[in-house]
Design a protein around this motif. Sequence first.
Motif, PDB file in Angstrom:
ATOM      1  N   THR A 180      61.152 -43.044  12.588  1.00  0.00           N
ATOM      2  CA  THR A 180      62.605 -42.912  12.804  1.00  0.00           C
ATOM      3  C   THR A 180      63.283 -44.242  13.147  1.00  0.00           C
ATOM      4  N   TYR A 218      48.220 -42.956  13.883  1.00  0.00           N
ATOM      5  CA  TYR A 218      47.568 -42.419  15.089  1.00  0.00           C
ATOM      6  C   TYR A 218      48.283 -41.155  15.575  1.00  0.00           C
ATOM      7  N   THR A 251      45.066 -47.088   9.605  1.00  0.00           N
ATOM      8  CA  THR A 251      45.667 -46.059   8.755  1.00  0.00           C
ATOM      9  C   THR A 251      44.673 -45.715   7.642  1.00  0.00           C
ATOM     10  N   ALA A 287      52.709 -54.115  20.199  1.00  0.00           N
ATOM     11  CA  ALA A 287      52.896 -52.823  20.888  1.00  0.00           C
ATOM     12  C   ALA A 287      52.203 -51.686  20.132  1.00  0.00           C
ATOM     13  N   GLY A 288      51.082 -51.994  19.480  1.00  0.00           N
ATOM     14  CA  GLY A 288      50.335 -50.959  18.757  1.00  0.00           C
ATOM     15  C   GLY A 288      50.805 -50.773  17.331  1.00  0.00           C
ATOM     16  N   ARG A 315      52.954 -56.953  25.026  1.00  0.00           N
ATOM     17  CA  ARG A 315      52.895 -56.268  23.727  1.00  0.00           C
ATOM     18  C   ARG A 315      51.778 -56.790  22.813  1.00  0.00           C
ATOM     19  N   LYS A 359      66.435 -55.703  12.606  1.00  0.00           N
ATOM     20  CA  LYS A 359      66.349 -54.426  13.307  1.00  0.00           C
ATOM     21  C   LYS A 359      67.047 -53.325  12.511  1.00  0.00           C
ATOM     22  N   ALA A 384      63.652 -50.994  13.791  1.00  0.00           N
ATOM     23  CA  ALA A 384      63.991 -51.368  15.177  1.00  0.00           C
ATOM     24  C   ALA A 384      62.793 -51.959  15.914  1.00  0.00           C
ATOM     25  N   TYR A 438      61.625 -56.426  14.610  1.00  0.00           N
ATOM     26  CA  TYR A 438      62.508 -57.600  14.610  1.00  0.00           C
ATOM     27  C   TYR A 438      61.882 -58.786  15.347  1.00  0.00           C
TER      28      TYR A 438
HETATM   29  C1  LIG Z   1      54.301 -48.674  23.790  1.00  0.00           C
HETATM   30  C2  LIG Z   1      55.635 -48.082  23.391  1.00  0.00           C
HETATM   31  C3  LIG Z   1      55.715 -46.656  23.924  1.00  0.00           C
HETATM   32  C4  LIG Z   1      56.723 -48.944  23.994  1.00  0.00           C
HETATM   33  O1  LIG Z   1      57.971 -48.446  23.644  1.00  0.00           O
HETATM   34  P1  LIG Z   1      59.310 -49.320  23.735  1.00  0.00           P
HETATM   35  O2  LIG Z   1      60.409 -48.352  23.853  1.00  0.00           O
HETATM   36  O3  LIG Z   1      59.180 -50.374  24.779  1.00  0.00           O
HETATM   37  O4  LIG Z   1      59.441 -50.105  22.429  1.00  0.00           O
HETATM   38  P2  LIG Z   1      59.086 -49.797  20.906  1.00  0.00           P
HETATM   39  O5  LIG Z   1      57.998 -50.720  20.575  1.00  0.00           O
HETATM   40  O6  LIG Z   1      58.870 -48.354  20.649  1.00  0.00           O
HETATM   41  O7  LIG Z   1      60.396 -50.186  20.143  1.00  0.00           O
HETATM   42  C5  LIG Z   1      60.838 -51.490  19.919  1.00  0.00           C
HETATM   43  C6  LIG Z   1      62.327 -51.437  19.743  1.00  0.00           C
HETATM   44  O8  LIG Z   1      62.624 -50.454  18.753  1.00  0.00           O
HETATM   45  C7  LIG Z   1      63.494 -49.476  19.288  1.00  0.00           C
HETATM   46  N1  LIG Z   1      63.122 -48.171  18.755  1.00  0.00           N
HETATM   47  C8  LIG Z   1      61.903 -47.596  18.858  1.00  0.00           C
HETATM   48  N2  LIG Z   1      61.906 -46.415  18.262  1.00  0.00           N
HETATM   49  C9  LIG Z   1      63.145 -46.222  17.778  1.00  0.00           C
HETATM   50  C10 LIG Z   1      63.766 -45.196  17.040  1.00  0.00           C
HETATM   51  N3  LIG Z   1      63.103 -44.132  16.706  1.00  0.00           N
HETATM   52  N4  LIG Z   1      65.038 -45.350  16.658  1.00  0.00           N
HETATM   53  C11 LIG Z   1      65.720 -46.459  17.011  1.00  0.00           C
HETATM   54  N5  LIG Z   1      65.175 -47.471  17.717  1.00  0.00           N
HETATM   55  C12 LIG Z   1      63.924 -47.367  18.095  1.00  0.00           C
HETATM   56  C13 LIG Z   1      63.317 -49.542  20.784  1.00  0.00           C
HETATM   57  O9  LIG Z   1      64.464 -49.111  21.438  1.00  0.00           O
HETATM   58  C14 LIG Z   1      63.075 -51.011  21.002  1.00  0.00           C
HETATM   59  O10 LIG Z   1      64.281 -51.726  20.997  1.00  0.00           O
HETATM   60  P3  LIG Z   1      64.527 -52.960  22.006  1.00  0.00           P
HETATM   61  O11 LIG Z   1      63.461 -53.946  21.708  1.00  0.00           O
HETATM   62  O12 LIG Z   1      65.882 -53.432  21.640  1.00  0.00           O
HETATM   63  O13 LIG Z   1      64.412 -52.386  23.382  1.00  0.00           O
HETATM   64  C15 LIG Z   1      55.775 -48.061  21.885  1.00  0.00           C
HETATM   65  O14 LIG Z   1      55.819 -49.396  21.416  1.00  0.00           O
HETATM   66  C16 LIG Z   1      54.662 -47.328  21.212  1.00  0.00           C
HETATM   67  O15 LIG Z   1      54.601 -46.098  21.206  1.00  0.00           O
HETATM   68  N6  LIG Z   1      53.746 -48.061  20.635  1.00  0.00           N
HETATM   69  C17 LIG Z   1      52.581 -47.472  20.011  1.00  0.00           C
HETATM   70  C18 LIG Z   1      52.653 -47.492  18.554  1.00  0.00           C
HETATM   71  C19 LIG Z   1      51.570 -46.638  18.023  1.00  0.00           C
HETATM   72  O16 LIG Z   1      51.649 -45.427  18.035  1.00  0.00           O
HETATM   73  N7  LIG Z   1      50.453 -47.296  17.578  1.00  0.00           N
HETATM   74  C20 LIG Z   1      49.297 -46.609  17.067  1.00  0.00           C
HETATM   75  C21 LIG Z   1      49.549 -46.277  15.695  1.00  0.00           C
HETATM   76  S1  LIG Z   1      49.480 -47.615  14.684  1.00  0.00           S
HETATM   77  C22 LIG Z   1      48.705 -46.999  13.390  1.00  0.00           C
HETATM   78  O17 LIG Z   1      48.538 -45.849  13.350  1.00  0.00           O
HETATM   79  C23 LIG Z   1      48.225 -47.892  12.370  1.00  0.00           C
HETATM   80  C24 LIG Z   1      49.238 -48.716  11.706  1.00  0.00           C
HETATM   81  O18 LIG Z   1      50.238 -49.111  12.314  1.00  0.00           O
HETATM   82  O19 LIG Z   1      49.056 -49.013  10.530  1.00  0.00           O
END
Ligand SMILES: CC(C)(COP(=O)(O)OP(=O)(O)OC[C@H]1O[C@@H](n2cnc3c(N)ncnc32)[C@H](O)[C@@H]1OP(=O)(O)O)[C@@H](O)C(=O)NCCC(=O)NCCSC(=O)CC(=O)O
Length: 553
Positions: A121, A249, A347, A450-451, A482, A511, A516, A519
């Motif tokens: 999203t 994941y 993935t 951040a994953g 991160r 972004k 998002a 960036y």
């Molecule tokens: C650790 C976190 C919970 C931390 O969350 P945070 O909110 O701090 O930040 P974030 O990294 O999600 O998001 C970075 C920026 O994008 C924005 N953002 C995030 N999701 C959004 C959305 N749905 N719509 C609009 N904006 C969004 C946030 O506000 C933030 O903006 P701003 O910076 O302006 O505040 C998250 O990063 C996360 O869930 N990471 C794990 C990812 C994951 O699931 N990895 C495993 C699968 S990978 C995988 O399966 C393999 C592969 O990738 O190929």
Amino acid sequence: MTETPADLPRYDDAFAQFRIEDEMARLHGNPTTSINAYVECCGRYTGENRLALRAISASGELREFSFDDLADMSGRAANVLKAAGVGAGDVVAGMLPRIPELVALILGTWRIGAVYQPLFTAFGPKAIEHRLGYSGAKIVVTNPTNRGKLDEVETPAQIATILGPGEALPQGDIDFRAALAAASPDCQPVMRKGDDLFMMMSTSGTTGLPKGVPVPLRALMAFGAYMREAIGLLPDDVFWNIADPGWAYGLYYAITGPLQLGIATTFYEGAFNAKSTYDIIERLGVTSLAGSPTAYRLLMAEGPQAAARVKGRLRVVSSAGEPLNPEVIRWFDANLAAPIHDHYGQTENGMMVNNHHGLAHVVRAGSAGFAMPGYRMVVLDEAGNELGPNQPGILAVDIAKSPLRWFDGYHQAQTPAIAGGYYRTGDTVEYEQDGSVSFIGRADDVITSAGYRIGPFDVESALIEHPAVNEAAVVGVPDPQRTEIVKAFVVLAPAYKGNPELAEELAQHVKKRLSAHAYPREVEFVTELPKTPSGKIQRFLLRKAEVEKRKTG
Ligand SMILES: CC(C)(COP(=O)(O)OP(=O)(O)OC[C@H]1O[C@@H](n2cnc3c(N)ncnc32)[C@H](O)[C@@H]1OP(=O)(O)O)[C@@H](O)C(=O)NCCC(=O)NCCSC(=O)CC(=O)O
């Protein structure tokens, strides 16, 4: 770490005892003759009044759904998709937050033998258009928050929108919620074969835009094995995987894996923050938590007091997406009394190397763990020779000796990673004497932040769309929170001058256009980029200089 209970099997035994026939027998269907992912993840558990989903809305309202509820909702979704012309093998894209309708959509897609494509999203129009382009999705199901982005996307796909109270339906869209209410819940599952697809994922590499990762139905065996062997999910667990189902994941192990085992999963619709995470653990009595190290570092940053109220609640914590630092392991032990174990996957092929919870006696802090039973993992040198312990090389899957591996190559793209009987992960590791794997880093320019796996080319191509940018090189630079952050080196067009406002404008541009989460958090203006004599940008030189700079403070 943990003492060895005498009755636990040695890890080697678990590996030696693995038989693909046992994994096949755990399925309801048969991957060689007839299988359906809806039946595996829902249909087989109906009629038992069994809990399938706890969904907490952004405002904190908890709703519970049984497998029978999901059968009803997914039957309706299947009939809505059928009425829109979707059939077996067609692609259905979903760009939805973690709401119950997302599960209904995914299961409904599978029920008619179609293929589900997740759209994160946070994606902007550029990322969406690329993915819809290569998948050829027939329909995109979304909500008003994300709907506007599709106006900037060229796609022949039909659009269905899930409206909230009082929200207007964009012209030409299907009103998905109204259509669900009007549809029949009855739908006979369309049986498929194990090699047929049920998901179309995407992943980033060093060169080119992200590639499609086709997931065949036989991958269900690997997903189930991970939940059982590594997460060690038990029938009485309250399981919550906080990863977003827009990526592997989350889709593989927050939805597919637990439901496949007949065990309820948990959705929280709100954005991640440490306080709400602790609140939900306490409120639901979560016993098995999964997520990324960045999320766990954010829980740590909230301090011991915040953790104290759930201390002792979590039986196991699983970590994926980035290497887990030993400091986090110690903190979780001391402040949550919870064993947190690092798991490694991609993935492509899902989780492959894990500190298995069920085999806690072989866990090594600072290591990614041991190969999953069903996989033979090896370390290769550049020529493709298998290396012994303590010799760094590329982590690879021995295809012939890994009955659970399922990745056969990217969608309509070359896959040089598969060659000579191996799949090369692109990660540099080395084996310890005991067979555990220590992670060293990426062998290419892919960024882990951040994953999330972020392709530098993807970000560079978004940057050069901006009129101020002549050339850009994007690298990952170390970051304590991160793992890495995205940094862009930008050569400006002659009419532009580098300043903080322009740096911010470029970050916002990426972004909005790309995503998002991808960036550049740092932008440096330079007059030229390091290049080879043939003109190829040498990202590794930029990254090396950044690593040195950060070391010397
Ligand atoms: C650790 C976190 C919970 C931390 O969350 P945070 O909110 O701090 O930040 P974030 O990294 O999600 O998001 C970075 C920026 O994008 C924005 N953002 C995030 N999701 C959004 C959305 N749905 N719509 C609009 N904006 C969004 C946030 O506000 C933030 O903006 P701003 O910076 O302006 O505040 C998250 O990063 C996360 O869930 N990471 C794990 C990812 C994951 O699931 N990895 C495993 C699968 S990978 C995988 O399966 C393999 C592969 O990738 O190929």
